[in-house]
Design an enzyme around this catalytic site. Structure first.
Site, PDB file in Angstrom:
ATOM      1  N   HIS A 213      34.546  37.213  30.856  1.00 51.94           N
ATOM      2  CA  HIS A 213      35.035  37.106  29.482  1.00 51.94           C
ATOM      3  C   HIS A 213      33.954  37.386  28.451  1.00 51.94           C
ATOM      4  CE1 HIS A 213      38.505  35.606  31.604  1.00 51.94           C
ATOM      5  NE2 HIS A 213      39.130  36.191  30.609  1.00 51.94           N
ATOM      6  N   GLU A 456      49.403  39.144  37.293  1.00 55.62           N
ATOM      7  CA  GLU A 456      47.957  39.178  37.549  1.00 55.62           C
ATOM      8  C   GLU A 456      47.574  38.471  38.829  1.00 55.62           C
ATOM      9  OE1 GLU A 456      45.884  37.573  34.159  1.00 55.62           O
ATOM     10  OE2 GLU A 456      47.286  35.938  33.909  1.00 55.62           O
ATOM     11  N   ASP A 480      42.455  40.190  36.391  1.00 55.67           N
ATOM     12  CA  ASP A 480      42.677  39.167  37.415  1.00 55.67           C
ATOM     13  C   ASP A 480      43.372  39.751  38.643  1.00 55.67           C
ATOM     14  OD1 ASP A 480      41.537  36.733  36.542  1.00 55.67           O
ATOM     15  OD2 ASP A 480      43.024  36.671  34.943  1.00 55.67           O
ATOM     16  N   CYS A 527      47.467  45.181  30.122  1.00 54.00           N
ATOM     17  CA  CYS A 527      46.606  44.616  29.072  1.00 54.00           C
ATOM     18  C   CYS A 527      45.225  44.264  29.600  1.00 54.00           C
ATOM     19  CB  CYS A 527      47.255  43.412  28.409  1.00 54.00           C
ATOM     20  SG  CYS A 527      47.498  42.027  29.531  1.00 54.00           S
TER      21      CYS A 527
HETATM   22  C1  PEP Z   1      43.699  40.191  32.797  1.00 56.51           C
HETATM   23  O1  PEP Z   1      43.518  39.345  33.681  1.00 56.51           O
HETATM   24  O2  PEP Z   1      43.730  41.415  33.026  1.00 56.51           O
HETATM   25  C2  PEP Z   1      43.893  39.775  31.400  1.00 56.51           C
HETATM   26  C3  PEP Z   1      44.231  40.641  30.485  1.00 56.51           C
HETATM   27  O3  PEP Z   1      43.665  38.472  31.089  1.00 56.51           O
HETATM   28  P1  PEP Z   1      42.209  37.832  30.972  1.00 56.51           P
HETATM   29  O4  PEP Z   1      41.221  38.951  31.035  1.00 56.51           O
HETATM   30  O5  PEP Z   1      42.156  37.106  29.668  1.00 56.51           O
HETATM   31  O6  PEP Z   1      42.158  36.930  32.144  1.00 56.51           O
HETATM   32 MG    MG Z   2      43.947  37.284  33.255  1.00 51.74          MG
END
Ligand code: PEP
Ligand code: MG
Length: 590
Positions: A213, A456, A480, A527
């Protein structure tokens, strides 16, 4: 001496500036810039923190003197003398003042910066006794920090950095205008958020994977970053000149003038490229064969909505609401605060849809660093995202009510992360109904929402029927999905080379989700970071994807790929890539 450190290329571009090492301290330290007129009050704050500790030590010394000679611990007396001496050391004080005056650092930041400088000098000393004085210094710095706690105002001040100065000017310059590059062992997503509004030209961390993140926030800030640079925070010294080559994932320390000139050139080339892409801002994202593609933005804070609009997004495909919950010492935002934040995002998007994802904390997004529970050895597989929400229904209902209320002000889509089980879907839907009933009972207005599930977890991708039955749309969280399909911790740089978006298993799950969703007339978006990776745009188009959600800064580059693509021709090619033994090689061959 020039040397290079290799890490992972997580955010593109070139940054050149002086190193700012964020020292790790047991006390939370705010890092922000003060205004020139706040320099003196900041120095006063430092002095009163120091004086408070001096008084405290004097009191301790007195109580020792009042003890009988037998109980008075001799070592303690000697230690306090050393602490007092360090606290009253003029050189230390004037160096800390230097960081405040010249760099406009807040007092705490200045103090920890100087601690870092001196700690290194201590480390290099031959004399063991002197080397051990480092611990004393750390202790007194910590005491002063504690004494100052509660007297700071961590409001991040925006400053205009001298981006257009020549490299030569920069090298001669020791004023506040020098671009700064942040170097830390690790930065939590909450730290990153704090730095988001600040002036750093780039980030380097020792740890972290490509889709950790911290890396994601760096990309969203659209500044060069390298993570997983292992020993960077030990090898680079405070104030060293560094270059970040965000494309190659390389950090160059103490560069020669020839290298500086070369990277200065690269920086300008990139600026030109950006300028060229701006021409596509108002061009609709349509492939050469007429396929319309939706380009959406991922945001972390409501204020990012205007960045999304400016970048040409046609909506927000992922609002990571957890950033509203982080770094608050566990004090969660209430319904009203959340409602106001979601409403700001919705209004900021001026009628375009905003997809608000319910809170996804846990794993590498702890609510607060101090609350990180090390007893959970595998947090990515633990109480995270929807699991966390369902474990705390009052908190979940508060968030659902806030989102429903924001939906009265514009188009809102509600997205649920990390679902895998039918029971989780049932509970989520029941909570949503309950939240509506609660608002009805209170007579509070709210609006309709489209309901989406994130795909995910491989289990979700393999039970799409269940998801398509209950949800209006799907959004594939590839970050994920890759982590869980390949059993690779996305935050762990030591296995980053195995984190592979092009693994045939990942492509299969992505392709099936798109195909099954489309077959049922449901929207499917990606996403995760794959959506903003221009090297994958054609492949995703070929697999049938028509909705991409990414960092705003990536939108125009992805749009350029779309405008040059022929979706019909890409489909058989994408199928071949997906079915190949080595998809990356197959892609490179065509
Ligand atoms: C993902 O897992 O691709 C996602 C968009 O969520 P995050 O990156 O916030 O876990
Ligand atoms: Mg995610």
């Amino acid at each position: 001496m020039t040397f290079a450190i290799h890490g992972l290329n997580v955010s593109r571009g070139v940054a050149i500036g002086r190193a700012v090492l964020v020292a790790s301290s047991r006390v939370d330290v705010a890092h922000y810039f003060v205004q020139p007129h706040e320099v003196q009050p900041e120095i006063d704050r430092l002095l009163s923190g120091r004086n408070a500790v001096v008084d405290e030590i004097h009191r301790l010394q007195e109580s020792i003197t009042n003890m009988g000679p037998k109980e008075a611990p001799h070592e303690l007396g000697a230690l306090l003398d050393v602490h007092l001496m360090l606290l009253q050391d003029d050189e230390l004080l004037s160096s800390v003042k230097h960081w405040i005056t010249k760099r406009l650092y807040n007092a705490e930041w200045a103090l920890t910066t100087q601690l870092e400088v001196i700690a290194r000098q201590f480390d290099e000393m031959e004399d063991e006794y002197l080397r051990e004085r480092k611990a004393d210094l750390e202790q007194i710095v910590e005491r002063v920090l504690r004494a100052m706690k509660g007297t700071s105002s961590p409001i991040v001040v925006h400053q205009q950095r001298a981006a257009r100065k020549s490299q030569q000017d920069l090298l001669l310059d020791d004023t506040v205008d020098v671009p700064l590059i942040l170097i830390a062992h690790d930065l939590s997503p909450a730290d990153m958020l704090q730095f988001k509004q600040s002036v750093f030209a780039g980030f380097i961390t020792d740890v972290g994977g490509k889709t950790s993140h911290t890396a994601i926030v760096a990309r969203s800030m659209d500044i060069p970053a390298v993570v997983g640079a292992r020993l960077a925070s030990q090898l680079v010294r405070q104030d060293d000149w560094v270059i970040i080559d965000g494309d190659a994932g390389v950090v160059i320390v103490d560069p020669s003038s020839i290298i500086l000139a070369e990277y200065g050139f690269k920086q300008r080339q990139r600026e030109l490229e950006r300028g060229r892409l701006q021409r596509l801002l108002h061009t609709p994202a349509v492939t050469m064969d007429g396929e319309k593609v939706e380009l959406l933005a991922n945001i972390e804070m409501p204020e990012d909505a205007h960045i999304a609009l400016k970048a040409g997004a046609v909506g927000v495909g992922l609002f990571r609401s957890e950033f509203l919950f982080m770094g608050r010492q566990g004090r969660l935002p209430g319904e009203e605060e959340q409602y106001q934040a979601y409403k700001r995002a919705v209004e900021g998007m001026q009628g375009l849809p905003v997809t608000i994802r319910t809170v996804d904390v846990g794993a590498d997004k702890p609510l607060d660093e101090s609350l990180r529970d090390d007893a959970h050895l595998n947090p990515a597989l633990g109480l995270r995202a929807i699991r966390w929400s369902l474990a705390d229904p009052a908190m979940f209902l508060t968030q659902l009510r806030a989102i429903l209320r924001a939906a009265a002000h514009g188009k809102v889509h509600l997205l649920v992360p990390m679902l895998a089980h039918a029971s989780e879907i049932r509970q989520t839907l029941a909570h949503l109904d309950h939240a509506r009933v609660m608002l009805d009972n209170r007579g509070v207005p709210y609006g309709p929402v489209k309901l989406g599930a994130m795909i995910e977890i491989p289990a979700a991708a393999l039970s799409l029927r269940l998801f398509l039955k209950h949800f209006d749309f799907l959004s594939i969280g590839t970050n994920d999905l890759i982590q869980y399909t390949l059993a690779i911790d996305r935050a762990d740089e030591s296995v980053a080379h195995l984190y592979d978006p092009l693994h045939p298993a990942v492509l299969r799950l992505v392709a099936d989700t798109i195909a099954q969703g489309r077959a049922q007339g449901k929207d499917v978006a990606v996403c995760g970071e794959m959506a903003g990776d221009v090297s994958l745009t054609r492949l995703l188009l070929g697999l049938g994807l028509r909705s991409f959600s990414m960092h705003p800064a990536q939108i125009l580059a992805v749009k350029q790929e779309i405008l040059r693509a022929d979706a019909a021709k890409l489909a058989p090619w994408a199928k071949r890539v997906m079915e190949a033994e080595d998809p990356a090689r197959e892609m490179a061959a065509n």
